[in-house]
Design an enzyme around this catalytic site. Structure first.
Site, PDB file in Angstrom:
ATOM      1  N   GLY A  54       0.042   8.841  -1.559  1.00  0.00           N
ATOM      2  CA  GLY A  54       0.489   9.991  -2.363  1.00  0.00           C
ATOM      3  C   GLY A  54       0.938   9.617  -3.768  1.00  0.00           C
ATOM      4  O   GLY A  54       1.999  10.051  -4.230  1.00  0.00           O
ATOM      5  N   TYR A  80       9.890  22.028   7.556  1.00  0.00           N
ATOM      6  CA  TYR A  80       9.927  20.785   6.772  1.00  0.00           C
ATOM      7  C   TYR A  80      10.939  19.814   7.387  1.00  0.00           C
ATOM      8  O   TYR A  80      10.626  18.640   7.619  1.00  0.00           O
ATOM      9  CB  TYR A  80      10.278  21.080   5.309  1.00  0.00           C
ATOM     10  CG  TYR A  80      10.429  19.833   4.471  1.00  0.00           C
ATOM     11  CD1 TYR A  80       9.326  19.059   4.127  1.00  0.00           C
ATOM     12  CD2 TYR A  80      11.691  19.405   4.045  1.00  0.00           C
ATOM     13  CE1 TYR A  80       9.470  17.903   3.368  1.00  0.00           C
ATOM     14  CE2 TYR A  80      11.845  18.260   3.292  1.00  0.00           C
ATOM     15  CZ  TYR A  80      10.727  17.511   2.946  1.00  0.00           C
ATOM     16  OH  TYR A  80      10.877  16.361   2.201  1.00  0.00           O
ATOM     17  N   GLY A 109       5.669   8.874  -5.457  1.00  0.00           N
ATOM     18  CA  GLY A 109       4.604   7.899  -5.214  1.00  0.00           C
ATOM     19  C   GLY A 109       4.136   7.244  -6.508  1.00  0.00           C
ATOM     20  O   GLY A 109       3.969   6.013  -6.571  1.00  0.00           O
ATOM     21  N   LEU A 130       0.850  -1.185   0.000  1.00  0.00           N
ATOM     22  CA  LEU A 130       0.000   0.000   0.000  1.00  0.00           C
ATOM     23  C   LEU A 130       0.890   1.240   0.000  1.00  0.00           C
ATOM     24  O   LEU A 130       1.788   1.369   0.835  1.00  0.00           O
ATOM     25  CB  LEU A 130      -0.923  -0.007   1.216  1.00  0.00           C
ATOM     26  CG  LEU A 130      -1.975   1.117   1.217  1.00  0.00           C
ATOM     27  CD1 LEU A 130      -3.302   0.576   1.744  1.00  0.00           C
ATOM     28  CD2 LEU A 130      -1.574   2.309   2.054  1.00  0.00           C
ATOM     29  N   ILE A 131       0.668   2.120  -0.984  1.00  0.00           N
ATOM     30  CA  ILE A 131       1.515   3.321  -1.116  1.00  0.00           C
ATOM     31  C   ILE A 131       0.630   4.565  -1.027  1.00  0.00           C
ATOM     32  O   ILE A 131      -0.458   4.602  -1.609  1.00  0.00           O
ATOM     33  CB  ILE A 131       2.258   3.338  -2.474  1.00  0.00           C
ATOM     34  CG1 ILE A 131       2.906   1.977  -2.763  1.00  0.00           C
ATOM     35  CG2 ILE A 131       3.307   4.453  -2.516  1.00  0.00           C
ATOM     36  CD1 ILE A 131       3.505   1.849  -4.161  1.00  0.00           C
ATOM     37  N   SER A 158      -0.482  10.242  -6.806  1.00  0.00           N
ATOM     38  CA  SER A 158      -0.941  10.961  -8.011  1.00  0.00           C
ATOM     39  C   SER A 158       0.212  11.628  -8.745  1.00  0.00           C
ATOM     40  O   SER A 158       0.074  12.029  -9.898  1.00  0.00           O
ATOM     41  CB  SER A 158      -2.014  11.992  -7.636  1.00  0.00           C
ATOM     42  OG  SER A 158      -1.491  12.919  -6.727  1.00  0.00           O
TER      43      SER A 158
HETATM   44  P1  NAD Z   1       4.892  15.413  -4.935  1.00  0.00           P
HETATM   45  O1  NAD Z   1       4.355  16.725  -4.500  1.00  0.00           O
HETATM   46  O2  NAD Z   1       4.928  15.094  -6.377  1.00  0.00           O
HETATM   47  O3  NAD Z   1       4.175  14.217  -4.181  1.00  0.00           O
HETATM   48  C1  NAD Z   1       3.604  14.303  -2.912  1.00  0.00           C
HETATM   49  C2  NAD Z   1       2.289  13.596  -2.985  1.00  0.00           C
HETATM   50  O4  NAD Z   1       1.684  13.558  -1.697  1.00  0.00           O
HETATM   51  C3  NAD Z   1       1.322  14.336  -3.928  1.00  0.00           C
HETATM   52  O5  NAD Z   1       0.782  13.406  -4.838  1.00  0.00           O
HETATM   53  C4  NAD Z   1       0.270  14.892  -2.978  1.00  0.00           C
HETATM   54  O6  NAD Z   1      -0.999  14.984  -3.566  1.00  0.00           O
HETATM   55  C5  NAD Z   1       0.328  13.843  -1.885  1.00  0.00           C
HETATM   56  N1  NAD Z   1      -0.308  14.310  -0.653  1.00  0.00           N
HETATM   57  C6  NAD Z   1      -0.148  15.495   0.000  1.00  0.00           C
HETATM   58  N2  NAD Z   1      -0.956  15.553   1.069  1.00  0.00           N
HETATM   59  C7  NAD Z   1      -1.647  14.371   1.095  1.00  0.00           C
HETATM   60  C8  NAD Z   1      -2.624  13.822   1.960  1.00  0.00           C
HETATM   61  N3  NAD Z   1      -3.106  14.515   2.998  1.00  0.00           N
HETATM   62  N4  NAD Z   1      -3.076  12.573   1.708  1.00  0.00           N
HETATM   63  C9  NAD Z   1      -2.632  11.861   0.666  1.00  0.00           C
HETATM   64  N5  NAD Z   1      -1.720  12.342  -0.205  1.00  0.00           N
HETATM   65  C10 NAD Z   1      -1.228  13.586   0.017  1.00  0.00           C
HETATM   66  O7  NAD Z   1       6.370  15.340  -4.318  1.00  0.00           O
HETATM   67  P2  NAD Z   1       7.396  14.116  -4.155  1.00  0.00           P
HETATM   68  O8  NAD Z   1       8.743  14.709  -4.334  1.00  0.00           O
HETATM   69  O9  NAD Z   1       7.003  12.953  -4.976  1.00  0.00           O
HETATM   70  O10 NAD Z   1       7.211  13.799  -2.604  1.00  0.00           O
HETATM   71  C11 NAD Z   1       6.970  12.506  -2.097  1.00  0.00           C
HETATM   72  C12 NAD Z   1       7.704  12.310  -0.778  1.00  0.00           C
HETATM   73  O11 NAD Z   1       9.111  12.419  -1.004  1.00  0.00           O
HETATM   74  C13 NAD Z   1       7.369  13.375   0.287  1.00  0.00           C
HETATM   75  O12 NAD Z   1       7.211  12.726   1.530  1.00  0.00           O
HETATM   76  C14 NAD Z   1       8.589  14.257   0.298  1.00  0.00           C
HETATM   77  O13 NAD Z   1       8.780  14.863   1.543  1.00  0.00           O
HETATM   78  C15 NAD Z   1       9.674  13.257  -0.027  1.00  0.00           C
HETATM   79  N6  NAD Z   1      10.914  13.835  -0.565  1.00  0.00           N
HETATM   80  C16 NAD Z   1      10.895  14.629  -1.665  1.00  0.00           C
HETATM   81  C17 NAD Z   1      12.082  15.179  -2.128  1.00  0.00           C
HETATM   82  C18 NAD Z   1      12.128  16.097  -3.325  1.00  0.00           C
HETATM   83  O14 NAD Z   1      13.125  16.794  -3.481  1.00  0.00           O
HETATM   84  N7  NAD Z   1      11.151  16.121  -4.177  1.00  0.00           N
HETATM   85  C19 NAD Z   1      13.283  14.900  -1.473  1.00  0.00           C
HETATM   86  C20 NAD Z   1      13.262  14.066  -0.360  1.00  0.00           C
HETATM   87  C21 NAD Z   1      12.071  13.527   0.083  1.00  0.00           C
END
Ligand code: NAD
Length: 323
Positions: free
Chosen positions: A9, A153, A15, A6-7, A11
């Site tokens: 986020g 953050y 994720g 189960l993953i 969209s």
């Molecule tokens: P992203 O914004 O593309 O993805 C984040 C996802 O979480 C989005 O699809 C958003 O709709 C979803 N989301 C937000 N609130 C939510 C909720 N209440 N319920 C369900 N879904 C929710 O960004 P990403 O980079 O793919 O981020 C994914 C993870 O990776 C995050 O936890 C982020 O902190 C972590 N991360 C990202 C980076 C980066 O540089 N992009 C670096 C390190 C870690």
């Protein structure tokens, strides 16, 4: 005998890439429930999933900030079984704290930290009962090291890491695994959203030095940092796929070897000053950056020798498992 994954986020970004990578596992070892807060945002995942959709991948609604939605999602799974939970949903926030409202900050903690807590409250008791399960959390290098203007953050990811580190001892007792995946910068919507929000910040509440630091140092270098260090979401998915297929997965896994010298600074100095001084010099004293870079390179060499040994050991483990 597929494992249920189960993953959250799914969209966009990491994720989405995770769902697609794991559903397309070469040996079809996984059934993926790719969840998202808003099902109307599923188009990109549906397109990327291709033939796996309806076979090894199914899309479901789940909002990590809503306990009822988590329960409804888990209740809808056969026997409520989750073998591997990947907590990925998250959001960023940058800027001087003088310009952020407590509500904005609370939203970050609520999503990044309490989102994980809510998931575990629903899923952990079943895993304990079955004495089987792997909890994988997409943390960040900012879960081990703070970065300028990412105060809240980083705090949310530190909270995640402290929570998991405490939980890991209990988990051992039930034969469960916990793994923190710690990416450096990843090029996703996240980066763009955070930057766009950063550009819109009303800096009138901050003093001139802070406002200048944010606009002319932080925001100016932001894109370059992602271009230099940035990984793709597919890279992170590949690393995570490897972690969930290991017999003995590590508690922490950093995905970006270019970034490891920075995090190593933290462990190199028990007083904690080395990483802070180094970041300060990188930001404000460019002429001293040469020395700082040299230190990085030395550490990088040390680190890569060490991780080489670790990788070799892991490969040995793998060979043993395969034979
Ligand atoms: P992203 O914004 O593309 O993805 C984040 C996802 O979480 C989005 O699809 C958003 O709709 C979803 N989301 C937000 N609130 C939510 C909720 N209440 N319920 C369900 N879904 C929710 O960004 P990403 O980079 O793919 O981020 C994914 C993870 O990776 C995050 O936890 C982020 O902190 C972590 N991360 C990202 C980076 C980066 O540089 N992009 C670096 C390190 C870690």
């Amino acid at each position: 005998n597929q494992k249920v994954v189960l993953i959250t986020g799914c969209s966009s970004g990491i994720g989405l890439a995770l769902a697609v990578r794991i559903a397309n596992d070469e040996k079809k070892r996984f059934m993926v429930y790719a969840t998202m807060r808003n099902l109307s945002k599923g188009k990109a995942l549906i397109e990327a999933a291709g033939r796996s959709l309806g076979r090894t991948l199914e899309i479901k609604q789940l909002d990590v900030c809503d306990e009822d939605s988590i329960k409804a999602c888990v209740d809808s799974l056969p026997e409520r079984r989750v073998d591997i939970l990947i907590s990925n949903a998250g959001m960023g926030l940058i800027g001087p704290i003088e310009c952020q409202s407590i509500d904005e900050m609370r939203n970050v903690m609520d999503t990044n930290f309490f989102g994980l807590v809510r998931l575990l409250k629903e899923i952990l008791p079943d895993m304990k009962r079955r004495k089987k399960g792997h909890i994988v959390v997409i943390s960040s290098v900012m879960g081990i090291q703070g970065i300028l203007f990412n105060d809240v953050y980083a705090a949310s990811k530190f909270a995640v890491e402290g929570f998991c580190e405490s939980m890991a001892v209990q988990a051992l007792r039930f034969n469960l695994n916990i793994s923190l995946i710690e990416p450096g910068p990843v090029i996703t919507e996240f980066e763009r959203k955070v930057y766009d929000e950063g550009m819109k910040i009303d800096l009138s509440k901050a003093d001139a030095v802070t406002a200048d630091m944010f606009t002319n140092i932080y925001l100016k270098n932001y894109k370059q940092i992602f271009e230099t260090f940035g990984q793709s979401p597919e890279d992170i998915a590949e690393h995570t796929h490897k972690i969930i297929t290991m017999k003995d997965p590590p508690f922490r896994h950093q995905t970006n070897t270019l970034y490891t010298p920075m995090t190593t600074l933290k462990y190199a100095d028990p007083n904690g000053d080395l990483p802070i001084d180094t970041f300060y010099k990188m930001v404000f004293e460019h002429d001293k950056v040469f020395n700082a870079s040299l230190n990085f390179l030395k550490l990088l060499r040390w680190r890569s020798q060490k991780s080489f040994t670790l990788d070799k050991d892991k490969d040995k483990d793998k060979d043993k498992n395969n034979s």
